[in-house]
Design an enzyme around this catalytic site. Structure first.
Site, PDB file in Angstrom:
ATOM      1  N   ASN A   9      69.077  26.914  86.710  1.00  0.00           N
ATOM      2  CA  ASN A   9      67.921  26.483  87.507  1.00  0.00           C
ATOM      3  C   ASN A   9      67.416  25.182  86.892  1.00  0.00           C
ATOM      4  O   ASN A   9      66.804  25.193  85.827  1.00  0.00           O
ATOM      5  CB  ASN A   9      66.830  27.560  87.464  1.00  0.00           C
ATOM      6  CG  ASN A   9      65.543  27.086  88.120  1.00  0.00           C
ATOM      7  OD1 ASN A   9      65.556  26.133  88.907  1.00  0.00           O
ATOM      8  ND2 ASN A   9      64.435  27.742  87.805  1.00  0.00           N
ATOM      9  N   HIS A  94      60.645  32.714  92.317  1.00  0.00           N
ATOM     10  CA  HIS A  94      60.596  32.344  90.898  1.00  0.00           C
ATOM     11  C   HIS A  94      59.134  32.412  90.445  1.00  0.00           C
ATOM     12  O   HIS A  94      58.227  32.068  91.206  1.00  0.00           O
ATOM     13  CB  HIS A  94      61.161  30.936  90.698  1.00  0.00           C
ATOM     14  CG  HIS A  94      61.393  30.605  89.259  1.00  0.00           C
ATOM     15  ND1 HIS A  94      60.362  30.236  88.418  1.00  0.00           N
ATOM     16  CD2 HIS A  94      62.518  30.615  88.502  1.00  0.00           C
ATOM     17  CE1 HIS A  94      60.860  30.029  87.197  1.00  0.00           C
ATOM     18  NE2 HIS A  94      62.164  30.249  87.225  1.00  0.00           N
ATOM     19  N   GLU A  96      57.423  30.547  88.676  1.00  0.00           N
ATOM     20  CA  GLU A  96      56.703  29.265  88.780  1.00  0.00           C
ATOM     21  C   GLU A  96      56.220  29.042  90.208  1.00  0.00           C
ATOM     22  O   GLU A  96      55.165  28.452  90.432  1.00  0.00           O
ATOM     23  CB  GLU A  96      57.618  28.117  88.304  1.00  0.00           C
ATOM     24  CG  GLU A  96      57.787  28.156  86.787  1.00  0.00           C
ATOM     25  CD  GLU A  96      59.043  27.488  86.269  1.00  0.00           C
ATOM     26  OE1 GLU A  96      59.714  26.753  87.026  1.00  0.00           O
ATOM     27  OE2 GLU A  96      59.368  27.703  85.081  1.00  0.00           O
ATOM     28  N   GLU A 166      63.098  38.281  85.084  1.00  0.00           N
ATOM     29  CA  GLU A 166      62.628  37.178  84.255  1.00  0.00           C
ATOM     30  C   GLU A 166      61.204  37.459  83.760  1.00  0.00           C
ATOM     31  O   GLU A 166      60.228  37.171  84.479  1.00  0.00           O
ATOM     32  CB  GLU A 166      62.611  35.881  85.056  1.00  0.00           C
ATOM     33  CG  GLU A 166      63.961  35.445  85.569  1.00  0.00           C
ATOM     34  CD  GLU A 166      64.040  33.932  85.708  1.00  0.00           C
ATOM     35  OE1 GLU A 166      64.982  33.364  85.157  1.00  0.00           O
ATOM     36  OE2 GLU A 166      63.148  33.339  86.337  1.00  0.00           O
ATOM     37  N   GLY A 172      60.862  29.432  79.571  1.00  0.00           N
ATOM     38  CA  GLY A 172      60.535  28.112  79.029  1.00  0.00           C
ATOM     39  C   GLY A 172      59.755  28.159  77.729  1.00  0.00           C
ATOM     40  O   GLY A 172      59.200  27.153  77.292  1.00  0.00           O
ATOM     41  N   SER A 212      64.592  31.848  78.601  1.00  0.00           N
ATOM     42  CA  SER A 212      65.049  31.206  77.360  1.00  0.00           C
ATOM     43  C   SER A 212      66.469  31.621  76.951  1.00  0.00           C
ATOM     44  O   SER A 212      66.764  31.770  75.768  1.00  0.00           O
ATOM     45  CB  SER A 212      64.053  31.448  76.229  1.00  0.00           C
ATOM     46  OG  SER A 212      62.792  30.886  76.568  1.00  0.00           O
TER      47      SER A 212
END
Ligand code: PEP
Length: 255
Positions: A9, A94, A96, A166, A172, A212
């Site tokens: 991604n 996602h 985000e 996730e 991140g 990560s």
């Protein structure tokens, strides 16, 4: 036997020149897609160029799409267009997008149905924030997200759905869930699918871990029983690292 998926991604990174250079660097070395499904999910304006140059073993994915086929939705991208230009995957929900763009379980569900309607493989993201994990409520949280995302999806469509677990606190941040934590959460997602449909259906669904992932930890993650690959952000931006992760996945299936 579920085929491993390694999906990069790229988020809002890479210009066209950088993206094409990446493809040029990786193209000849991507493992045969009969063995490992390799995917890059890029910003929408890059997709057509990447599809044209993707080579036989790489698949290109979008990072989002709209739930409707067409209409007055300025700035959005339709599944019809993605399919039309040769995109095969699309990330849906996602964290985000949930956090910054108001994506909800309901919109995730509508987008998932729309992706399937257009023959796109959805990579549906679920995962808990840190506060939920600290309260010990991860299982219930992820179960609910999974149930809502998959509402109305038929058993025979589930083989075409990829789920990515996730945990938000691992995205991140450099903090990875341990392989055991990731596997436990993914087993729970599989059991949830088993309850919605049946164990045979749940067994066929690819469930990835994301958060990560890098060249150092991908091996131990995909070695876990229920983890069928990875959704990789930062570490997928480097051609060298992406290839290294694919080669680790390839070695794993040859064991
Ligand atoms: C992601 O973008 O889905 C992700 C997991 O990012 P990172 O690998 O950088 O944590």
């Amino acid at each position: 036997m579920r085929k491993i998926v390694i999906a990069g991604n790229w988020k809002m990174f890479k210009t066209r020149d950088e993206a094409l250079q990446f493809i040029y660097n990786v193209n000849m070395e991507i493992p045969n897609r009969e063995m490992v499904e390799s995917v890059i999910c890029a910003q929408a304006p890059l997709l057509r160029d990447l599809v044209k140059r993707q080579g036989d073993n790489l698949r290109i994915g979008a990072q989002n799409m709209h739930e409707k086929s067409e209409g007055a939705f300025t700035g959005e991208v339709s599944a019809a267009l993605l399919e039309n230009i040769g995109v095969r995957y699309v990330i849906i929900g996602h964290s985000e997008r949930r956090e910054h763009f108001g994506e909800t379980d309901e919109s995730v569900n509508k987008k998932l149905h729309q992706a399937l309607r257009y023959g796109l493989t959805p990579i549906v993201c679920v995962g808990e924030p840190l506060a939920v994990r600290e309260k010990g409520e991860t299982d219930a949280y992820v179960e609910e997200q999974t149930e809502k995302a998959l509402s109305g999806v038929k058993a025979d469509e589930m083989e075409d759905v990829v789920i990515a677990y996730e945990p938000i606190w691992a995205i991140g941040t450099g903090k990875t869930a341990t392989p055991e934590m990731a596997d436990e959460a993914i087993k729970n997602i599989r059991q949830t699918i088993g309850r919605i449909h049946d164990a045979g259906t749940a067994d066929k669904v690819r469930i990835l871990y994301g958060g990560s992932v890098n060249t150092e930890n991908i091996g131990e993650l995909i070695a876990m029983e229920d983890i069928d690959g990875a959704l990789v952000g930062g570490a997928s931006l480097s051609a060298k690292n992406f290839l290294k992760m694919l080669s680790i996945a390839h070695e794993h299936i040859n064991k």
